[in-house]
Design a protein around this motif. Structure first.
Motif, short mmCIF file in Angstrom:
data_model
loop_
_atom_site.label_atom_id
_atom_site.label_comp_id
_atom_site.label_asym_id
_atom_site.label_seq_id
_atom_site.Cartn_x
_atom_site.Cartn_y
_atom_site.Cartn_z
N LYS A 85 0.82 -1.21 0.00
CA LYS A 85 0.00 0.00 0.00
C LYS A 85 0.85 1.26 0.00
O LYS A 85 0.38 2.33 -0.37
N ASN A 86 2.10 1.15 0.44
CA ASN A 86 3.00 2.30 0.46
C ASN A 86 4.19 2.12 -0.45
O ASN A 86 5.31 2.53 -0.15
N TRP A 87 3.92 1.48 -1.57
CA TRP A 87 4.93 1.35 -2.61
C TRP A 87 4.31 1.81 -3.92
O TRP A 87 3.20 1.41 -4.27
N TRP A 88 4.99 2.68 -4.66
CA TRP A 88 4.46 3.14 -5.94
C TRP A 88 5.28 2.59 -7.08
O TRP A 88 6.51 2.65 -7.08
N SER A 89 4.60 2.04 -8.07
CA SER A 89 5.16 1.77 -9.39
C SER A 89 4.00 1.72 -10.35
O SER A 89 2.83 1.66 -9.95
N PRO A 95 10.74 1.99 -12.87
CA PRO A 95 11.07 2.70 -11.63
C PRO A 95 9.98 2.52 -10.58
O PRO A 95 8.84 2.19 -10.88
N GLY A 96 10.34 2.76 -9.33
CA GLY A 96 9.38 2.70 -8.25
C GLY A 96 10.01 3.21 -6.97
O GLY A 96 11.19 3.57 -6.95
N GLY A 97 9.24 3.19 -5.93
CA GLY A 97 9.79 3.62 -4.66
C GLY A 97 8.74 3.67 -3.57
O GLY A 97 7.53 3.56 -3.84
N PRO A 98 9.19 3.84 -2.33
CA PRO A 98 8.25 3.96 -1.22
C PRO A 98 7.50 5.28 -1.30
O PRO A 98 7.97 6.24 -1.91
N ASP A 99 6.33 5.31 -0.70
CA ASP A 99 5.61 6.58 -0.61
C ASP A 99 5.11 6.77 0.81
O ASP A 99 5.11 5.85 1.63
N SER A 100 4.70 7.99 1.08
CA SER A 100 4.14 8.34 2.39
C SER A 100 2.82 9.05 2.16
O SER A 100 2.78 10.11 1.52
N GLU A 101 1.74 8.46 2.65
CA GLU A 101 0.41 9.01 2.45
C GLU A 101 -0.04 9.75 3.72
O GLU A 101 0.35 9.39 4.83
N VAL A 102 -0.85 10.77 3.50
CA VAL A 102 -1.36 11.59 4.60
C VAL A 102 -2.87 11.51 4.63
O VAL A 102 -3.53 11.60 3.59
N PHE A 103 -3.43 11.34 5.83
CA PHE A 103 -4.87 11.17 6.02
C PHE A 103 -5.37 12.19 7.04
O PHE A 103 -4.65 12.58 7.95
N TYR A 104 -6.62 12.60 6.86
CA TYR A 104 -7.26 13.47 7.83
C TYR A 104 -8.36 12.68 8.53
O TYR A 104 -9.15 11.98 7.89
N TYR A 105 -8.37 12.79 9.85
CA TYR A 105 -9.27 11.97 10.69
C TYR A 105 -10.54 12.75 11.00
O TYR A 105 -10.49 13.90 11.44
N PHE A 106 -11.68 12.11 10.78
CA PHE A 106 -12.98 12.71 11.08
C PHE A 106 -13.64 11.91 12.20
O PHE A 106 -14.27 10.87 11.96
N SER A 151 3.16 11.49 -1.10
CA SER A 151 4.49 11.81 -1.63
C SER A 151 5.21 10.52 -2.00
O SER A 151 5.46 9.68 -1.13
N VAL A 152 5.51 10.37 -3.28
CA VAL A 152 6.25 9.20 -3.77
C VAL A 152 7.73 9.55 -3.84
O VAL A 152 8.11 10.58 -4.39
N PHE A 153 8.54 8.67 -3.27
CA PHE A 153 9.99 8.85 -3.29
C PHE A 153 10.57 7.82 -4.25
O PHE A 153 10.90 6.70 -3.88
N MET A 154 10.68 8.24 -5.49
CA MET A 154 11.07 7.33 -6.57
C MET A 154 12.59 7.22 -6.60
O MET A 154 13.28 8.13 -7.07
N GLN A 155 13.11 6.10 -6.10
CA GLN A 155 14.57 5.98 -6.01
C GLN A 155 15.10 4.64 -6.50
O GLN A 155 16.32 4.44 -6.50
N TYR A 156 14.22 3.71 -6.92
CA TYR A 156 14.68 2.38 -7.34
C TYR A 156 14.22 2.07 -8.76
O TYR A 156 13.27 2.65 -9.28
N ARG A 157 14.92 1.11 -9.36
CA ARG A 157 14.44 0.49 -10.58
C ARG A 157 14.61 -1.01 -10.45
O ARG A 157 15.53 -1.49 -9.76
N ARG A 158 13.73 -1.75 -11.09
CA ARG A 158 13.84 -3.21 -11.07
C ARG A 158 15.02 -3.60 -11.95
O ARG A 158 15.09 -3.21 -13.12
N ALA A 159 15.95 -4.34 -11.40
CA ALA A 159 17.19 -4.67 -12.10
C ALA A 159 17.16 -6.10 -12.61
O ALA A 159 16.54 -6.99 -12.01
N ALA A 160 17.84 -6.32 -13.72
CA ALA A 160 17.97 -7.68 -14.25
C ALA A 160 18.89 -8.49 -13.36
O ALA A 160 19.80 -7.96 -12.74
#
Length: 473
Positions: A180-184, A197-208, A236-245
């Motif tokens: 859920k906290n990985w973007w590609s 490419p891909g990378g971890p992300d950080s999501e922000v939520f507002y509580y009601f 916020s996606v922190f794109m810092q990786y690529r899938r390598a062979a």
């Protein structure tokens, strides 16, 4: 702050922090055959995130109108819309987590004025199989921001949405999830093809707290639950990786340049700003609701579901028309036709049996004329396009509804042949027919889809044969 003020304040803040404000892209991509619509702010910039140099520099920001047709069945609840605006900023090899997270926090808390006690976040829990570490750096940055605001910053490992549904977040401010906290483009790390490419992300939520958790989505609430208490407002996606062979194709390598890709839902942030879990009460949507109440003589509180659908679908259709789309039976035009015909159908349920689209177009154009001048400038053209579709569908709507009622009286499952007749004879898109059949309590035959597809294919073959015969003559 209302939504218009939030939009302007965001762009002003990004410009002050060295970002070039770029123009929005068309809702219909002209150079991406893989998708019908622009569904995120990142989509038009993908090639630059993959390494191409952007002519405007390495700090960019915009507000991008988006359409996600896949959410059409979700519209009617308090937070889903097919059309929305996405606040976006990008760092192409420039700043990273240490600047992005505090900058987003400052925008939410210092600029918009959200209550820090109501903000919750999620971060990546790591993937030992692929050698990707747990994102403690993002968690530590969030912890520091919360603590400086006098807010507790407990952490909890939930890993999957399903586990979170079973145990809840136990009040923890920071929740760790994996996929859920990985973007590609393809999904989680396992789904990524070599080179992507891909990378971890950080999501922000507002509580009601005023929302009662819907246990249909799990026993307990947590950040990634759809139970209603937590509303995602940015990612916020922190794109810092690529899938390598490699021998097993499972390796990951660092990208030469680390990128930031932030997207925030304008309507959702605006809803948080007015402490409403209902995005339809924000300043971009509520005037449409008010007009619809006047046209129908009914109240939003009594007809919430139908009014949300009409409001969302008309707004989306107006922007599609402004970008040159017309209702048709193909691709983007088909989606636009489906939006309009659903809007007309639900307007009829509200008692508005004629001329619902033109008055709502005027309201939408007034709302957006300053921020998107093309909508105001094309007002008359948009009205003509939508009125033409409404007149055509109104002629067949009652006939189609009568046909469905006739089938219901036969006390039998509705078949693919029935749906084909409704589509071919009465102009009902099959999605609208199935939805209406279910609303009337009809049972669908188990193989209705195959039957419908067979009839449609048969018609296509006959049309081709007729075309060839005409050519020979």
């Amino acid at each position: 702050m209302d939504a218009q003020q939030i939009r302007a304040a965001y762009l002003a803040m990004m410009a002050e922090r060295g970002h070039t404000i770029i123009d929005r892209a068309s809702l219909v991509p002209h150079d991406d055959p893989t998708t019908l619509f622009t569904g995120s702010g990142m989509q038009p910039l993908l090639r630059f995130l993959l390494g191409e140099t952007h002519p405007a520099g390495n700090r960019l920001a915009d507000v991008q109108p988006c359409v996600r047709a896949q959410d059409i069945e979700e519209v009617g609840d308090n937070r889903h819309t097919t059309f929305f605006e996405m606040l976006g900023n990008w760092s192409l090899g420039d700043y990273f987590k240490a600047e992005q997270i505090p900058m987003f926090w400052s925008f939410l808390v210092d600029v918009v004025g959200l209550d820090p006690n109501r903000i919750y976040v999620s971060v990546f829990s790591g993937d030992a199989e692929h050698g990707i570490p747990r994102d403690e750096e993002s968690a530590d940055i969030w912890t520091d921001l919360f603590q400086k605001a006098g807010v507790s910053a407990d952490r909890v490992d939930l890993i999957t949405e399903e586990h979170g549904n079973d145990v809840g977040n136990q009040g923890a401010r920071i929740a760790f999830y994996q996929d859920k906290n990985w973007w590609s483009r393809a999904g989680g790390p396992n789904e990524m093809p070599v080179g992507d490419p891909g990378g971890p992300d950080s999501e922000v939520f507002y509580y009601f707290p005023q929302v009662v958790h819907d246990t249909a989505y799990g026993r307990f609430p947590h950040q990634n639950s759809d139970g209603g208490q937590y509303l995602e407002i940015g990612n916020s996606v922190f794109m810092q990786y690529r899938r390598a062979a490699g021998d097993d194709g499972a390796g990951f390598a660092e990208l030469p340049h680390r990128n930031v890709d932030y997207g925030g839902g304008l309507e959702r942030i605006a809803a948080a700003a007015i402490d409403s879990p209902d995005v339809f009460r924000v300043s971009l949507l509520w005037p449409i609701i008010e007009k619809l109440q006047g046209l129908s003589g009914k109240s939003y509180d009594d007809e919430t579901h139908a009014m949300r659908i009409v409001t969302d679908h008309v707004r989306g259709a107006v922007f599609l028309a402004a970008d040159g789309v017309s209702p048709s039976n193909r691709e983007a035009g088909y989606v636009m036709r489906r939006l309009l015909r659903r809007a007309i159908r639900f307007a009829t349920e509200l008692g508005v049996e004629n001329n619902v689209l033109a008055p709502l177009v005027d309201v939408v154009a007034d709302i957006y004329a300053d921020s998107y001048p093309e909508v105001g400038e094309k007002r008359e053209t948009i009205v003509k396009v939508l009125q033409k579709e409404e007149r055509a569908f109104r002629r067949t709507l009652n006939k189609g509804l009568r046909e469905l009622r006739h089938i219901a009286k036969e006390n039998r499952p509705i078949t693919g042949d029935d749906f084909f007749t409704l589509s071919d004879t009465f102009g009902f898109p099959v999605e609208l027919s199935t939805e209406e059949a279910q609303r009337q309590g009809l049972v669908l035959s188990t193989d209705w889809r195959a039957e419908f597809d067979d009839r449609r294919e048969e018609q296509r073959r006959r049309s081709q044969a007729a075309t060839k015969l005409g050519a020979h003559e």
